[in-house]
Motif scaffolding. Sequence first.
Motif, PDB file in Angstrom:
ATOM      1  N   GLU A 234     -16.468   4.083   7.734  1.00 38.45           N
ATOM      2  CA  GLU A 234     -16.331   5.023   6.624  1.00 38.45           C
ATOM      3  C   GLU A 234     -15.130   4.673   5.760  1.00 38.45           C
ATOM      4  O   GLU A 234     -14.116   4.177   6.254  1.00 38.45           O
ATOM      5  CB  GLU A 234     -16.190   6.458   7.143  1.00 38.45           C
ATOM      6  CG  GLU A 234     -17.443   6.999   7.804  1.00 38.45           C
ATOM      7  CD  GLU A 234     -17.299   8.468   8.170  1.00 38.45           C
ATOM      8  OE1 GLU A 234     -16.217   9.036   7.897  1.00 38.45           O
ATOM      9  OE2 GLU A 234     -18.257   9.038   8.719  1.00 38.45           O
ATOM     10  N   GLU A 236     -12.595   6.496   3.015  1.00 33.50           N
ATOM     11  CA  GLU A 236     -12.140   7.759   2.458  1.00 33.50           C
ATOM     12  C   GLU A 236     -11.848   7.600   0.969  1.00 33.50           C
ATOM     13  O   GLU A 236     -11.598   6.487   0.490  1.00 33.50           O
ATOM     14  CB  GLU A 236     -10.884   8.248   3.193  1.00 33.50           C
ATOM     15  CG  GLU A 236     -11.129   8.614   4.649  1.00 33.50           C
ATOM     16  CD  GLU A 236     -12.135   9.740   4.796  1.00 33.50           C
ATOM     17  OE1 GLU A 236     -12.093  10.684   3.971  1.00 33.50           O
ATOM     18  OE2 GLU A 236     -12.969   9.677   5.718  1.00 33.50           O
ATOM     19  N   PRO A 237     -11.883   8.710   0.217  1.00 38.30           N
ATOM     20  CA  PRO A 237     -11.592   8.623  -1.225  1.00 38.30           C
ATOM     21  C   PRO A 237     -10.209   8.045  -1.482  1.00 38.30           C
ATOM     22  O   PRO A 237      -9.275   8.240  -0.704  1.00 38.30           O
ATOM     23  CB  PRO A 237     -11.680  10.081  -1.687  1.00 38.30           C
ATOM     24  CG  PRO A 237     -12.527  10.759  -0.663  1.00 38.30           C
ATOM     25  CD  PRO A 237     -12.233  10.066   0.636  1.00 38.30           C
ATOM     26  N   THR A 244     -14.934   8.587  -4.576  1.00 38.64           N
ATOM     27  CA  THR A 244     -15.486   9.491  -3.569  1.00 38.64           C
ATOM     28  C   THR A 244     -15.529   8.741  -2.243  1.00 38.64           C
ATOM     29  O   THR A 244     -14.988   7.653  -2.114  1.00 38.64           O
ATOM     30  CB  THR A 244     -16.898   9.944  -3.970  1.00 38.64           C
ATOM     31  OG1 THR A 244     -17.731   8.784  -4.135  1.00 38.64           O
ATOM     32  CG2 THR A 244     -16.864  10.708  -5.283  1.00 38.64           C
ATOM     33  N   LYS A 245     -16.191   9.309  -1.260  1.00 39.79           N
ATOM     34  CA  LYS A 245     -16.320   8.614   0.018  1.00 39.79           C
ATOM     35  C   LYS A 245     -17.229   7.401  -0.122  1.00 39.79           C
ATOM     36  O   LYS A 245     -17.948   7.248  -1.096  1.00 39.79           O
ATOM     37  CB  LYS A 245     -16.880   9.567   1.082  1.00 39.79           C
ATOM     38  CG  LYS A 245     -15.909  10.643   1.536  1.00 39.79           C
ATOM     39  CD  LYS A 245     -16.502  11.450   2.674  1.00 39.79           C
ATOM     40  CE  LYS A 245     -15.516  12.487   3.176  1.00 39.79           C
ATOM     41  NZ  LYS A 245     -16.070  13.270   4.315  1.00 39.79           N
ATOM     42  N   THR A 247     -18.987   3.726   2.293  1.00 42.01           N
ATOM     43  CA  THR A 247     -19.290   3.067   3.561  1.00 42.01           C
ATOM     44  C   THR A 247     -19.017   1.578   3.417  1.00 42.01           C
ATOM     45  O   THR A 247     -19.400   0.961   2.414  1.00 42.01           O
ATOM     46  CB  THR A 247     -20.763   3.275   3.962  1.00 42.01           C
ATOM     47  OG1 THR A 247     -21.018   4.672   4.111  1.00 42.01           O
ATOM     48  CG2 THR A 247     -21.079   2.569   5.273  1.00 42.01           C
ATOM     49  N   CYS A 273     -19.800   2.666  -2.413  1.00 39.11           N
ATOM     50  CA  CYS A 273     -19.256   4.001  -2.664  1.00 39.11           C
ATOM     51  C   CYS A 273     -20.397   5.010  -2.798  1.00 39.11           C
ATOM     52  O   CYS A 273     -21.455   4.698  -3.349  1.00 39.11           O
ATOM     53  CB  CYS A 273     -18.422   4.000  -3.944  1.00 39.11           C
ATOM     54  SG  CYS A 273     -17.007   2.865  -3.885  1.00 39.11           S
TER      55      CYS A 273
END
Length: 326
Positions: A234, A236-237, A244-245, A247, A273
Amino acid sequence: MAVLALIGSGCDAIDLSRITQRDARTRVRPEPAGEHCPFGGQAFLSGLDQDRDGVLDDFEVSATDYVCADALPGVRTRVRAEPTGTNCLFGGQAVQSGLDLDASGGLDDAEVTSTEYVCATTVTHVLVRVRPVAPGVECPRGGQVTHAGHDANGNGLLEDGEISRKVQVCNEPAPVLSRVRELPGAVAPCEQGGSVVEAGADLDLDGVLDAAESNSADYACGVALAHLRLRHFEIEPGGGYCATKGTGVVAFEDSNGDTLPDPGGYTGTLILCEAPRTHDGDFVVTSAVDLIVLEGIDRLRGNLRIEAPTLPEAILPTLSIIDGSF
Protein backbone atom coordinates in the motif's frame (compact mmCIF):
# COMPACT_ATOMS: atom_id res chain seq x y z
CA MET A 1 -113.14 -16.63 13.24
CA ALA A 2 -113.31 -12.91 12.50
CA VAL A 3 -110.14 -12.36 14.50
CA LEU A 4 -108.22 -14.94 12.50
CA ALA A 5 -109.29 -13.35 9.26
CA LEU A 6 -108.07 -9.95 10.46
CA ILE A 7 -104.69 -11.32 11.39
CA GLY A 8 -104.27 -13.05 8.07
CA SER A 9 -105.28 -9.97 6.17
CA GLY A 10 -102.82 -7.83 8.16
CA CYS A 11 -99.86 -10.12 7.42
CA ASP A 12 -100.54 -10.06 3.71
CA ALA A 13 -100.46 -6.25 3.73
CA ILE A 14 -96.95 -5.90 5.29
CA ASP A 15 -93.87 -5.80 2.98
CA LEU A 16 -91.13 -7.26 5.20
CA SER A 17 -88.35 -6.18 2.80
CA ARG A 18 -89.11 -2.56 3.57
CA ILE A 19 -88.52 -2.92 7.29
CA THR A 20 -85.32 -5.02 7.06
CA GLN A 21 -82.41 -3.21 8.75
CA ARG A 22 -79.88 -1.54 6.38
CA ASP A 23 -76.17 -2.25 6.82
CA ALA A 24 -73.92 0.53 8.02
CA ARG A 25 -71.17 1.52 5.56
CA THR A 26 -68.08 3.72 5.77
CA ARG A 27 -65.57 5.09 3.34
CA VAL A 28 -62.43 7.21 3.59
CA ARG A 29 -61.33 9.95 1.23
CA PRO A 30 -58.41 12.40 1.29
CA GLU A 31 -59.25 15.78 2.76
CA PRO A 32 -57.40 18.66 1.11
CA ALA A 33 -55.97 21.50 3.14
CA GLY A 34 -58.76 23.92 3.94
CA GLU A 35 -61.58 24.68 6.36
CA HIS A 36 -61.74 21.27 8.02
CA CYS A 37 -58.01 20.47 8.05
CA PRO A 38 -55.52 23.35 7.68
CA PHE A 39 -52.78 20.93 6.54
CA GLY A 40 -54.98 18.30 4.93
CA GLY A 41 -55.87 14.86 6.25
CA GLN A 42 -58.60 12.27 5.81
CA ALA A 43 -62.40 12.39 5.92
CA PHE A 44 -64.21 9.34 7.38
CA LEU A 45 -67.78 9.16 6.00
CA SER A 46 -70.48 6.86 7.42
CA GLY A 47 -74.17 6.06 6.87
CA LEU A 48 -76.69 3.33 6.01
CA ASP A 49 -76.60 1.50 2.69
CA GLN A 50 -80.14 2.48 1.70
CA ASP A 51 -80.03 0.96 -1.79
CA ARG A 52 -78.22 -2.20 -0.62
CA ASP A 53 -75.53 -1.94 -3.31
CA GLY A 54 -72.70 -2.57 -0.83
CA VAL A 55 -71.29 0.94 -1.30
CA LEU A 56 -71.79 4.13 0.67
CA ASP A 57 -73.07 6.62 -1.90
CA ASP A 58 -72.93 10.37 -1.40
CA PHE A 59 -76.68 10.66 -0.67
CA GLU A 60 -76.34 7.96 2.03
CA VAL A 61 -73.70 9.82 4.06
CA SER A 62 -75.10 10.88 7.40
CA ALA A 63 -71.92 11.68 9.34
CA THR A 64 -68.38 12.87 8.53
CA ASP A 65 -65.41 12.83 10.87
CA TYR A 66 -62.01 14.34 10.07
CA VAL A 67 -58.55 13.15 11.03
CA CYS A 68 -56.20 16.01 10.25
CA ALA A 69 -52.48 15.92 9.57
CA ASP A 70 -50.09 17.85 11.75
CA ALA A 71 -48.31 20.89 10.40
CA LEU A 72 -45.69 19.99 7.80
CA PRO A 73 -42.16 20.02 9.22
CA GLY A 74 -40.09 22.95 8.07
CA VAL A 75 -36.87 22.65 6.10
CA ARG A 76 -33.82 23.60 8.12
CA THR A 77 -30.17 24.08 7.22
CA ARG A 78 -26.99 24.41 9.20
CA VAL A 79 -23.36 25.07 8.35
CA ARG A 80 -20.41 23.22 9.81
CA ALA A 81 -16.70 23.74 9.26
CA GLU A 82 -15.25 21.09 6.92
CA PRO A 83 -11.62 20.20 7.60
CA THR A 84 -9.03 19.60 4.92
CA GLY A 85 -9.60 16.16 3.46
CA THR A 86 -11.44 14.12 0.86
CA ASN A 87 -14.50 16.38 0.63
CA CYS A 88 -12.56 19.66 0.53
CA LEU A 89 -8.92 19.56 -0.45
CA PHE A 90 -8.26 22.91 1.26
CA GLY A 91 -11.08 22.82 3.80
CA GLY A 92 -14.35 24.72 3.65
CA GLN A 93 -17.91 24.40 4.89
CA ALA A 94 -20.44 21.57 5.01
CA VAL A 95 -23.97 22.86 4.36
CA GLN A 96 -26.44 20.34 5.79
CA SER A 97 -30.21 20.33 5.28
CA GLY A 98 -33.27 18.29 6.25
CA LEU A 99 -36.76 18.42 7.77
CA ASP A 100 -37.26 19.61 11.35
CA LEU A 101 -39.25 16.50 12.30
CA ASP A 102 -39.36 17.23 16.03
CA ALA A 103 -40.31 20.90 15.49
CA SER A 104 -37.38 21.99 17.65
CA GLY A 105 -36.56 24.90 15.37
CA GLY A 106 -33.13 23.47 14.59
CA LEU A 107 -31.62 20.67 12.54
CA ASP A 108 -30.53 17.69 14.61
CA ASP A 109 -27.94 15.16 13.45
CA ALA A 110 -30.60 12.50 12.84
CA GLU A 111 -32.59 14.93 10.65
CA VAL A 112 -29.79 15.65 8.17
CA THR A 113 -30.69 14.17 4.77
CA SER A 114 -28.46 16.16 2.43
CA THR A 115 -24.98 17.64 2.63
CA GLU A 116 -23.24 19.93 0.16
CA TYR A 117 -19.68 21.12 0.54
CA VAL A 118 -18.53 24.66 -0.21
CA CYS A 119 -14.78 24.36 -0.51
CA ALA A 120 -11.99 26.89 -0.41
CA THR A 121 -9.60 26.95 -3.35
CA THR A 122 -6.13 28.18 -4.18
CA VAL A 123 -7.60 31.03 -6.26
CA THR A 124 -8.86 34.13 -4.43
CA HIS A 125 -12.66 34.55 -4.47
CA VAL A 126 -13.20 31.28 -6.37
CA LEU A 127 -15.29 28.65 -4.58
CA VAL A 128 -16.46 25.16 -5.41
CA ARG A 129 -19.67 23.50 -4.30
CA VAL A 130 -19.75 19.70 -4.17
CA ARG A 131 -22.97 17.70 -4.07
CA PRO A 132 -23.01 13.89 -3.73
CA VAL A 133 -24.74 11.88 -6.48
CA ALA A 134 -26.64 8.75 -5.47
CA PRO A 135 -25.99 5.51 -7.38
CA GLY A 136 -28.00 5.42 -10.60
CA VAL A 137 -27.82 4.99 -14.36
CA GLU A 138 -25.12 7.61 -14.95
CA CYS A 139 -23.02 6.65 -11.93
CA PRO A 140 -23.73 3.05 -10.84
CA ARG A 141 -21.58 3.48 -7.71
CA GLY A 142 -22.50 7.08 -7.03
CA GLY A 143 -20.33 10.13 -7.51
CA GLN A 144 -20.45 13.88 -7.14
CA VAL A 145 -21.32 17.05 -9.02
CA THR A 146 -18.87 19.93 -8.65
CA HIS A 147 -19.88 23.54 -9.32
CA ALA A 148 -17.32 26.33 -9.42
CA GLY A 149 -17.42 30.08 -9.81
CA HIS A 150 -16.47 33.46 -8.39
CA ASP A 151 -17.94 34.48 -5.04
CA ALA A 152 -19.17 37.79 -6.47
CA ASN A 153 -21.00 39.00 -3.34
CA GLY A 154 -18.28 37.82 -0.96
CA ASN A 155 -20.63 35.94 1.38
CA GLY A 156 -18.48 32.81 1.41
CA LEU A 157 -21.16 30.71 -0.31
CA LEU A 158 -21.33 29.78 -3.98
CA GLU A 159 -24.82 30.75 -5.10
CA ASP A 160 -26.55 29.44 -8.23
CA GLY A 161 -26.07 32.71 -10.11
CA GLU A 162 -22.32 32.62 -9.45
CA ILE A 163 -21.70 29.18 -10.99
CA SER A 164 -19.72 29.20 -14.23
CA ARG A 165 -18.59 25.55 -14.50
CA LYS A 166 -20.25 22.24 -13.64
CA VAL A 167 -18.61 18.81 -13.79
CA GLN A 168 -19.93 15.40 -12.80
CA VAL A 169 -17.59 12.60 -11.75
CA CYS A 170 -18.44 8.99 -10.92
CA ASN A 171 -16.95 6.80 -8.23
CA GLU A 172 -15.06 3.86 -9.69
CA PRO A 173 -13.15 2.28 -6.79
CA ALA A 174 -11.43 -0.86 -7.97
CA PRO A 175 -8.72 -3.17 -6.62
CA VAL A 176 -5.32 -3.23 -8.28
CA LEU A 177 -4.40 -6.44 -10.06
CA SER A 178 -1.14 -7.52 -11.66
CA ARG A 179 -0.05 -10.18 -14.08
CA VAL A 180 3.07 -11.50 -15.82
CA ARG A 181 3.12 -12.68 -19.40
CA GLU A 182 5.81 -14.05 -21.65
CA LEU A 183 7.44 -11.77 -24.17
CA PRO A 184 8.66 -13.52 -27.31
CA GLY A 185 11.99 -12.73 -28.91
CA ALA A 186 12.52 -9.88 -31.34
CA VAL A 187 9.92 -7.72 -29.57
CA ALA A 188 11.06 -4.32 -28.32
CA PRO A 189 12.50 -3.57 -25.89
CA CYS A 190 13.60 -7.19 -25.34
CA GLU A 191 15.33 -8.50 -28.46
CA GLN A 192 16.07 -11.84 -26.76
CA GLY A 193 12.62 -12.22 -25.26
CA GLY A 194 11.72 -12.27 -21.59
CA SER A 195 8.67 -11.27 -19.56
CA VAL A 196 6.48 -8.23 -19.07
CA VAL A 197 4.91 -7.22 -15.76
CA GLU A 198 1.57 -5.39 -15.98
CA ALA A 199 -0.74 -3.81 -13.42
CA GLY A 200 -3.98 -1.88 -13.42
CA ALA A 201 -7.33 -1.37 -11.74
CA ASP A 202 -9.92 -4.13 -12.10
CA LEU A 203 -12.61 -1.75 -13.36
CA ASP A 204 -15.16 -4.44 -14.21
CA LEU A 205 -14.51 -6.25 -10.90
CA ASP A 206 -14.21 -9.66 -12.56
CA GLY A 207 -11.00 -10.56 -10.73
CA VAL A 208 -8.96 -10.62 -13.95
CA LEU A 209 -6.65 -7.92 -15.30
CA ASP A 210 -7.88 -7.46 -18.86
CA ALA A 211 -5.73 -5.93 -21.58
CA ALA A 212 -7.83 -2.75 -21.58
CA GLU A 213 -7.35 -2.39 -17.80
CA SER A 214 -3.55 -2.61 -17.87
CA ASN A 215 -2.11 0.91 -17.64
CA SER A 216 1.36 0.30 -16.22
CA ALA A 217 4.06 -2.10 -17.37
CA ASP A 218 7.72 -2.98 -16.87
CA TYR A 219 9.91 -5.30 -18.93
CA ALA A 220 12.08 -8.06 -17.51
CA CYS A 221 14.26 -8.82 -20.51
CA GLY A 222 15.89 -12.23 -20.50
CA VAL A 223 13.97 -13.36 -17.40
CA ALA A 224 11.82 -16.46 -17.70
CA LEU A 225 8.20 -16.24 -16.67
CA ALA A 226 8.65 -18.94 -14.00
CA HIS A 227 11.41 -16.94 -12.28
CA LEU A 228 9.37 -13.79 -11.61
CA ARG A 229 7.74 -12.99 -8.27
CA LEU A 230 5.24 -10.21 -7.52
CA ARG A 231 4.41 -8.46 -4.26
CA HIS A 232 1.83 -5.71 -3.61
CA PHE A 233 2.14 -2.98 -1.00
CA GLU A 234 0.00 0.00 0.00
CA ILE A 235 1.01 3.59 -0.68
CA GLU A 236 -0.24 6.29 1.66
CA PRO A 237 -1.19 9.77 0.40
CA GLY A 238 1.69 12.18 -0.07
CA GLY A 239 5.29 11.09 -0.07
CA GLY A 240 5.78 12.13 -3.68
CA TYR A 241 3.84 9.24 -5.20
CA CYS A 242 0.06 9.65 -4.91
CA ALA A 243 -2.20 12.49 -3.80
CA THR A 244 -4.65 9.79 -2.68
CA LYS A 245 -3.88 6.23 -1.64
CA GLY A 246 -2.29 3.83 -4.06
CA THR A 247 -0.83 0.39 -4.60
CA GLY A 248 2.73 -0.55 -5.45
CA VAL A 249 3.70 -3.74 -7.29
CA VAL A 250 7.25 -5.00 -6.82
CA ALA A 251 8.51 -7.55 -9.34
CA PHE A 252 11.82 -9.37 -8.90
CA GLU A 253 13.77 -12.29 -10.30
CA ASP A 254 13.91 -15.42 -8.14
CA SER A 255 15.73 -18.11 -10.11
CA ASN A 256 16.50 -20.42 -7.15
CA GLY A 257 12.98 -20.43 -5.67
CA ASP A 258 13.88 -19.03 -2.24
CA THR A 259 11.23 -16.25 -2.64
CA LEU A 260 13.98 -13.63 -2.33
CA PRO A 261 15.37 -11.36 -5.06
CA ASP A 262 18.40 -12.74 -6.85
CA PRO A 263 21.54 -10.67 -6.18
CA GLY A 264 22.09 -8.55 -9.27
CA GLY A 265 18.89 -9.90 -10.82
CA TYR A 266 15.96 -8.01 -12.28
CA THR A 267 13.78 -5.83 -10.02
CA GLY A 268 11.06 -3.40 -10.98
CA THR A 269 8.34 -1.39 -9.28
CA LEU A 270 4.98 -0.21 -10.63
CA ILE A 271 3.03 2.53 -8.84
CA LEU A 272 -0.74 2.84 -9.30
CA CYS A 273 -2.58 5.66 -7.56
CA GLU A 274 -6.22 5.25 -6.63
CA ALA A 275 -8.47 7.15 -9.01
CA PRO A 276 -12.00 6.62 -7.70
CA ARG A 277 -13.45 9.88 -9.08
CA THR A 278 -13.60 9.58 -12.86
CA HIS A 279 -14.82 12.06 -15.48
CA ASP A 280 -15.74 10.74 -18.91
CA GLY A 281 -15.03 13.02 -21.86
CA ASP A 282 -12.57 15.68 -22.94
CA PHE A 283 -11.86 18.63 -20.66
CA VAL A 284 -10.79 22.10 -21.79
CA VAL A 285 -9.27 24.58 -19.33
CA THR A 286 -9.92 28.19 -20.34
CA SER A 287 -9.82 29.90 -16.94
CA ALA A 288 -8.81 29.51 -13.32
CA VAL A 289 -12.33 28.30 -12.50
CA ASP A 290 -11.92 25.37 -14.91
CA LEU A 291 -8.62 24.49 -13.30
CA ILE A 292 -10.20 24.50 -9.84
CA VAL A 293 -12.91 22.05 -10.97
CA LEU A 294 -10.19 19.60 -11.99
CA GLU A 295 -9.14 19.38 -8.34
CA GLY A 296 -12.16 17.12 -7.80
CA ILE A 297 -11.16 14.65 -10.53
CA ASP A 298 -8.75 11.74 -10.03
CA ARG A 299 -9.02 10.25 -13.51
CA LEU A 300 -9.88 11.87 -16.83
CA ARG A 301 -11.11 9.36 -19.39
CA GLY A 302 -10.50 11.69 -22.32
CA ASN A 303 -8.18 14.43 -23.56
CA LEU A 304 -7.05 17.44 -21.52
CA ARG A 305 -6.43 20.74 -23.29
CA ILE A 306 -5.29 23.93 -21.58
CA GLU A 307 -6.27 27.02 -23.56
CA ALA A 308 -5.72 29.71 -20.94
CA PRO A 309 -2.69 31.85 -21.86
CA THR A 310 -3.20 34.10 -18.82
CA LEU A 311 -2.71 31.25 -16.34
CA PRO A 312 0.85 31.36 -15.00
CA GLU A 313 0.85 27.63 -14.19
CA ALA A 314 -1.45 24.61 -14.02
CA ILE A 315 -1.13 22.51 -10.87
CA LEU A 316 -3.32 19.41 -10.73
CA PRO A 317 -2.77 17.81 -7.31
CA THR A 318 -5.34 15.00 -7.56
CA LEU A 319 -5.48 14.21 -11.29
CA SER A 320 -3.34 11.08 -11.44
CA ILE A 321 -4.54 9.40 -14.65
CA ILE A 322 -5.28 10.92 -18.07
CA ASP A 323 -6.35 8.25 -20.53
CA GLY A 324 -6.17 10.56 -23.55
CA SER A 325 -3.66 13.15 -24.66
CA PHE A 326 -2.41 16.13 -22.66
